[in-house]
Design a protein around this motif. Structure first.
Motif, PDB file in Angstrom:
ATOM      1  N   ALA A 219       0.832  -1.205   0.000  1.00  0.00           N
ATOM      2  CA  ALA A 219       0.000   0.000   0.000  1.00  0.00           C
ATOM      3  C   ALA A 219       0.867   1.255   0.000  1.00  0.00           C
ATOM      4  O   ALA A 219       0.546   2.244  -0.661  1.00  0.00           O
ATOM      5  CB  ALA A 219      -0.933   0.001   1.207  1.00  0.00           C
ATOM      6  N   ALA A 220       1.986   1.220   0.736  1.00  0.00           N
ATOM      7  CA  ALA A 220       2.891   2.368   0.773  1.00  0.00           C
ATOM      8  C   ALA A 220       3.419   2.675  -0.617  1.00  0.00           C
ATOM      9  O   ALA A 220       3.430   3.839  -1.059  1.00  0.00           O
ATOM     10  CB  ALA A 220       4.052   2.093   1.729  1.00  0.00           C
ATOM     11  N   GLY A 221       3.852   1.639  -1.321  1.00  0.00           N
ATOM     12  CA  GLY A 221       4.354   1.829  -2.674  1.00  0.00           C
ATOM     13  C   GLY A 221       3.298   2.367  -3.612  1.00  0.00           C
ATOM     14  O   GLY A 221       3.570   3.234  -4.443  1.00  0.00           O
ATOM     15  N   GLU A 222       2.077   1.860  -3.470  1.00  0.00           N
ATOM     16  CA  GLU A 222       0.986   2.289  -4.346  1.00  0.00           C
ATOM     17  C   GLU A 222       0.605   3.741  -4.065  1.00  0.00           C
ATOM     18  O   GLU A 222       0.376   4.527  -4.990  1.00  0.00           O
ATOM     19  CB  GLU A 222      -0.219   1.372  -4.151  1.00  0.00           C
ATOM     20  CG  GLU A 222      -1.355   1.599  -5.130  1.00  0.00           C
ATOM     21  CD  GLU A 222      -1.017   1.202  -6.563  1.00  0.00           C
ATOM     22  OE1 GLU A 222      -1.829   1.497  -7.452  1.00  0.00           O
ATOM     23  OE2 GLU A 222       0.054   0.631  -6.793  1.00  0.00           O
ATOM     24  N   ILE A 223       0.547   4.103  -2.778  1.00  0.00           N
ATOM     25  CA  ILE A 223       0.170   5.475  -2.427  1.00  0.00           C
ATOM     26  C   ILE A 223       1.208   6.474  -2.921  1.00  0.00           C
ATOM     27  O   ILE A 223       0.869   7.523  -3.466  1.00  0.00           O
ATOM     28  CB  ILE A 223      -0.036   5.606  -0.903  1.00  0.00           C
ATOM     29  CG1 ILE A 223      -1.319   4.876  -0.485  1.00  0.00           C
ATOM     30  CG2 ILE A 223      -0.108   7.075  -0.478  1.00  0.00           C
ATOM     31  CD1 ILE A 223      -1.528   4.780   1.015  1.00  0.00           C
ATOM     32  N   THR A 224       2.489   6.157  -2.741  1.00  0.00           N
ATOM     33  CA  THR A 224       3.525   7.080  -3.202  1.00  0.00           C
ATOM     34  C   THR A 224       3.531   7.195  -4.725  1.00  0.00           C
ATOM     35  O   THR A 224       3.968   8.211  -5.267  1.00  0.00           O
ATOM     36  CB  THR A 224       4.920   6.650  -2.710  1.00  0.00           C
ATOM     37  OG1 THR A 224       5.188   5.303  -3.114  1.00  0.00           O
ATOM     38  CG2 THR A 224       5.009   6.732  -1.195  1.00  0.00           C
ATOM     39  N   ARG A 225       3.019   6.162  -5.409  1.00  0.00           N
ATOM     40  CA  ARG A 225       2.960   6.204  -6.875  1.00  0.00           C
ATOM     41  C   ARG A 225       1.787   7.031  -7.363  1.00  0.00           C
ATOM     42  O   ARG A 225       1.942   7.875  -8.255  1.00  0.00           O
ATOM     43  CB  ARG A 225       2.862   4.787  -7.444  1.00  0.00           C
ATOM     44  CG  ARG A 225       2.910   4.730  -8.972  1.00  0.00           C
ATOM     45  CD  ARG A 225       2.766   3.307  -9.481  1.00  0.00           C
ATOM     46  NE  ARG A 225       1.438   2.764  -9.245  1.00  0.00           N
ATOM     47  CZ  ARG A 225       0.382   2.989 -10.032  1.00  0.00           C
ATOM     48  NH1 ARG A 225       0.491   3.762 -11.103  1.00  0.00           N
ATOM     49  NH2 ARG A 225      -0.785   2.450  -9.744  1.00  0.00           N
ATOM     50  N   VAL A 226       0.592   6.792  -6.782  1.00  0.00           N
ATOM     51  CA  VAL A 226      -0.612   7.446  -7.299  1.00  0.00           C
ATOM     52  C   VAL A 226      -0.930   8.760  -6.592  1.00  0.00           C
ATOM     53  O   VAL A 226      -1.674   9.587  -7.121  1.00  0.00           O
ATOM     54  CB  VAL A 226      -1.836   6.500  -7.214  1.00  0.00           C
ATOM     55  CG1 VAL A 226      -1.586   5.228  -8.003  1.00  0.00           C
ATOM     56  CG2 VAL A 226      -2.188   6.167  -5.758  1.00  0.00           C
TER      57      VAL A 226
END
Length: 217
Positions: free
Chosen positions: A65-72
């Motif tokens: 989720a951390a990776g996804e949030i920082t991406r989007v």
């Protein structure tokens, strides 16, 4: 006001963390999620200043989720909130773009300090986590320190000063005050450091600063 998204699959944990956060008049919890997928959706919907994520969650764990949030939602600062035993995941969390790593078992003041730090553009590791990270860095020996010093050798004297203060967890505004610069100038130095040293975030910069022994222990 610092707007926080809180994500943890345990309702009681969320209630406890929320109670601590609301003791600070400058922090407000704008949304809560029970799993990682919901956390990503709420981060997009609410655009909080900080997303505080548990590591172990269903659907999508906190690391993913951390990776996804920082991406989007790159404007959202991510901090992980977990148990002491989970700090083996700290490297993965940092690689995923997290700027903070906080412990559920830590002092409540650490939680508030960490949220303020990452919201202000800084980085924060809970003291026990930081101690373990530094121990790991030291155990890699002189070769790693030598490589880090060589890597930072291309920086100007001012950039080395900025990198050292990044390593101490200071925000751009704090660095500007410390060095007597305007914040925009500091932002430019930080951008140049990241580009020249191929760094993705402030925590990677902090680790490199420690490895290069730019910070007085």
């Amino acid at each position: 006001m610092i707007r926080v998204l809180l994500a943890d699959d345990e309702v009681m944990i969320r209630a406890g963390v929320r109670a601590i956060l609301t003791t600070d008049p400058d922090i407000t919890v704008v949304a809560e999620a029970g799993d990682g997928r919901e956390a990503v959706e709420l981060a997009l919907a609410h655009r909080p200043d900080v997303a505080l994520l548990d590591i172990r969650m269903p659907e999508l764990d906190g690391l993913a989720a951390a990776g996804e949030i920082t991406r989007v939602a790159p404007g959202v600062a991510v901090a992980m909130l977990t148990t002491f035993g989970d700090d083996i995941y700290v490297a993965r969390a940092l690689d995923g773009g997290a700027l903070g790593f906080l412990l559920k078992s830590g002092d409540p003041r650490e939680l508030l300090t960490g949220v303020h730090a990452v919201a202000g553009g800084g980085a924060y590791l809970a003291p026990r986590v930081a101690a373990r990270v530094l121990t790991t860095l030291r155990s890699t020996g002189l070769g790693r320190a030598h490589a880090a010093r060589a890597r930072t050798g291309s920086l100007t004297e001012r950039e080395r000063e900025v990198l050292a203060l990044l390593g101490a967890g200071l925000s751009n505004a704090q660095i500007a005050r410390r060095l007597g610069l305007v914040e925009g100038t500091v932002k430019g130095h930080v951008s140049a450091i990241f580009t020249r040293l191929d760094l993705d975030n402030r925590v990677q910069a902090a680790i490199l600063a420690h490895e290069a022994e730019l910070i007085a222990e």
